[in-house]
Design an enzyme around this catalytic site. Structure first.
Site, PDB file in Angstrom:
ATOM      1  N   ALA A  90      51.535  57.456  50.383  1.00  0.00           N
ATOM      2  CA  ALA A  90      51.496  57.686  51.822  1.00  0.00           C
ATOM      3  C   ALA A  90      50.136  58.203  52.281  1.00  0.00           C
ATOM      4  O   ALA A  90      49.616  57.765  53.319  1.00  0.00           O
ATOM      5  CB  ALA A  90      52.592  58.660  52.227  1.00  0.00           C
ATOM      6  N   ASP A 122      59.051  62.268  56.947  1.00  0.00           N
ATOM      7  CA  ASP A 122      60.098  62.963  56.182  1.00  0.00           C
ATOM      8  C   ASP A 122      59.727  62.960  54.698  1.00  0.00           C
ATOM      9  O   ASP A 122      60.332  62.256  53.892  1.00  0.00           O
ATOM     10  CB  ASP A 122      61.439  62.274  56.416  1.00  0.00           C
ATOM     11  N   CYS A 182      61.832  69.497  53.651  1.00  0.00           N
ATOM     12  CA  CYS A 182      63.047  69.919  52.948  1.00  0.00           C
ATOM     13  C   CYS A 182      62.743  70.980  51.894  1.00  0.00           C
ATOM     14  O   CYS A 182      63.570  71.246  51.022  1.00  0.00           O
ATOM     15  CB  CYS A 182      63.746  68.721  52.310  1.00  0.00           C
ATOM     16  N   ARG A 192      67.729  62.302  63.112  1.00  0.00           N
ATOM     17  CA  ARG A 192      67.477  60.872  63.335  1.00  0.00           C
ATOM     18  C   ARG A 192      67.958  60.458  64.729  1.00  0.00           C
ATOM     19  O   ARG A 192      67.289  59.681  65.434  1.00  0.00           O
ATOM     20  CB  ARG A 192      68.172  60.039  62.256  1.00  0.00           C
ATOM     21  N   ASP A 215      56.668  53.501  52.161  1.00  0.00           N
ATOM     22  CA  ASP A 215      57.254  54.219  51.039  1.00  0.00           C
ATOM     23  C   ASP A 215      56.565  53.751  49.753  1.00  0.00           C
ATOM     24  O   ASP A 215      55.999  52.658  49.702  1.00  0.00           O
ATOM     25  CB  ASP A 215      58.768  53.971  50.954  1.00  0.00           C
ATOM     26  N   PHE A 258      57.596  57.798  54.339  1.00  0.00           N
ATOM     27  CA  PHE A 258      58.560  58.216  53.313  1.00  0.00           C
ATOM     28  C   PHE A 258      59.949  57.765  53.774  1.00  0.00           C
ATOM     29  O   PHE A 258      60.894  58.554  53.859  1.00  0.00           O
ATOM     30  CB  PHE A 258      58.534  59.727  53.084  1.00  0.00           C
TER      31      PHE A 258
END
Length: 392
Positions: free
Chosen positions: A276, A296, A336, A209, A247, A225
C-alpha cells in the site's frame, strides 16, 4: 477449587472490574503458579483472603488467570457457559434481523478467550486460552443445544494460542462451505470460510462502512487494504462513480472484484495489487485523485513496545492517502490497534491535512459494532477506531 492469592495492593484493578491477573501480581509463596495445571480453576483471593471471584489459570502465560465469575468457587461449567452464550445470543437477536454477527466477543461477553462469529448456520470459533481450550467439548455441546449449527470451524491459527502453549492446527466439523454469504448494509458479500483473514469477515466495521457510504454518491472511491471489498463495495452500491481496490493479496482482490460485480455491476471497478505504501506513492505520481478514500490497515501496533514504530506507520499511511484526496473529499481512516488511542489516530488525520495546508472537518467518530461489546473496565477491549473527515 484451590485458592490463588494476590500480593498486597494488587487487587485494585480487579475490584474495579478488570478480568485479568498477571503473573507478577500473584503471591507465589502462598500459591505457586507451577502447582496449577493449564486450564485449572481457582478461587482468586486478595492478600487478606477476601474472595475476588473465580478464574481459569495458565501458569505459563503472562496473563496467568482470567476471571469468569465474581463469585468464589464458581466453575466454568456447562451451566455457566450455556447461560453466558444464551445472553450473548439474546443481545444479538435484539440488534440484528438475521444470524450474521459476532455471537461471542471474549471479555465483552464475560467469556475470556472465546470468540464466535455466526454466518447463518455456520460458526467460526477462536479459542485463545488454555481455560477455554479445556472446555472445548462443553462449548460445542452448548452451541449445538442453543443453535444446532450445520458446520463448525475451529480457527486455531492464532498467535495467542502459541503464547498459551496450545496447538495451532485448524479443525472443523461438517463439510465446510468454500465461501460464506454475508448480507450487510443492503449488500450480499462472499467471504472465505477457512482461508480468509481473521474469522473470514470483519463484522466490527459494519456501522463504519454504512456511515462512509453516505458520502459515496458520485464519488471516485479508493478502498485501501480492501480485503474482500467491504468499504468499497458498500460505497459502490450506494452510488459511487467508480471504485478502486488496493490490497497486497491477489485472492482478496479477486473476491473484492466479485463482490463489486454482484452488488454494483454498473460501477466500474479496478484492482491494484501490491504494498500500500508504494502503490499510494505511484498513484500520486500518476496524478490519480479520489473523492472518497477508505483506509483500514492491519494492526501496525501488536505489542506495547511497538507503539512508536506503529504510530509512525499510521502517520505515514494517512499522509500518503490524503495526498490523493480531491479538495473537499472525504477520508474514512481506521485503526484496529488497541495500543493506539483514538486521539492519536485523529491526530494522524489532522497532521496529514495540516501538512497540505488544509483543514480536516470531523464528521463521524466510530468504533466496533455492538456485537463486539466493550468491557467497561477493560480499555483493551475497545480496539477499533474510525474517523470520517472532510478535508479541504
Amino acid at each position: 477449587m484451590r485458592k490463588l492469592w494476590l500480593k498486597k495492593n494488587e487487587d485494585r484493578r480487579l475490584r474495579a472490574g478488570h478480568l485479568w491477573v498477571f503473573s507478577n501480581e500473584v503471591d507465589v509463596q502462598k500459591s505457586p503458579l507451577t502447582d496449577f495445571a493449564p486450564g485449572e480453576e481457582a478461587t482468586l483471593c486478595d492478600a487478606r483472603g477476601a474472595t475476588l471471584g473465580s478464574a481459569c489459570l495458565n501458569p505459563a502465560s503472562l496473563i496467568c488467570a482470567r476471571l469468569h465469575s465474581r463469585q468464589g468457587g464458581q466453575p466454568l461449567d456447562a451451566a455457566l457457559l450455556r447461560q453466558r452464550l444464551g445472553a450473548a445470543l439474546a443481545l444479538r437477536e435484539r440488534l440484528y434481523p438475521g444470524p450474521w454477527y459476532r455471537l461471542c466477543h471474549g471479555e465483552g461477553d464475560f467469556l475470556p478467550g472465546l470468540v464466535i462469529d455466526r454466518y447463518g448456520d455456520h460458526l467460526t470459533i477462536q479459542i485463545s486460552t488454555a481455560g477455554m481450550e479445556a472446555r472445548r467439548e462443553i462449548i460445542e455441546a452448548c452451541l449445538d443445544e442453543i443453535l444446532a449449527p450445520a458446520t463448525l470451524f475451529w480457527d486455531n491459527d492464532l498467535a495467542a494460542r502459541g503464547l498459551e502453549g496450545l496447538p495451532r492446527e485448524p479443525q472443523s466439523r461438517g463439510a465446510l462451505p468454500r465461501r460464506l454469504l454475508v448480507p450487510e448494509n443492503g449488500c450480499r458479500f462472499r467471504a472465505p470460510c477457512a482461508t480468509g483473514q481473521k474469522t473470514g469477515w470483519f463484522y466490527d466495521q459494519r456501522g463504519n462502512r454504512r456511515e462512509a457510504a453516505r458520502y459515496a454518491q458520485g464519488a471516485d472511491v479508493l478502498d485501501i487494504f480492501c480485503y474482500a471489498g467491504g468499504f468499497g463495495v458498500t460505497a459502490a452500491a450506494a452510488g459511487a462513480r467508480s471504485v478502486t481496490f488496493l490490497d497486497a493479496s491477489p485472492q482478496a482482490l479477486a473476491l473484492a472484484r466479485e463482490n463489486a460485480a454482484v452488488n454494483a455491476p454498473a460501477c466500474p471497478a479496478e484492482t491494484i495489487c501490491g504494498d500500500a505504501f508504494q502503490q499510494l506513492n505511484e498513484l500520486y505520481e500518476e496524478g490519480r485523485r479520489f473523492s472518497l478514500i477508505c483506509l483500514d490497515p492491519p494492526a501496525f501496533i501488536k505489542r506495547r513496545k511497538d507503539v512508536a514504530q506503529g504510530l509512525a506507520a499510521y502517520r505515514k499511511i494517512n499522509a500518503l492517502a490524503l495526498r490523493l484526496l480531491t479538495p473537499g473529499g472525504i477520508v474514512a481512516s481506521s485503526s484496529c490497534s488497541h495500543h493506539l488511542p483514538a486521539e492519536a489516530l485523529r491526530g494522524c488525520v489532522a497532521q496529514a491535512a495540516a501538512r497540505r495546508r488544509l483543514h480536516a472537518r470531523l464528521l463521524f467518530a466510530g468504533g466496533q459494532g455492538p456485537d463486539h461489546p466493550v468491557h467497561s473496565a477493560m480499555p483493551e477491549t475497545a480496539y477499533l477506531k474510525c474517523f470520517i473527515a472532510q478535508v479541504g
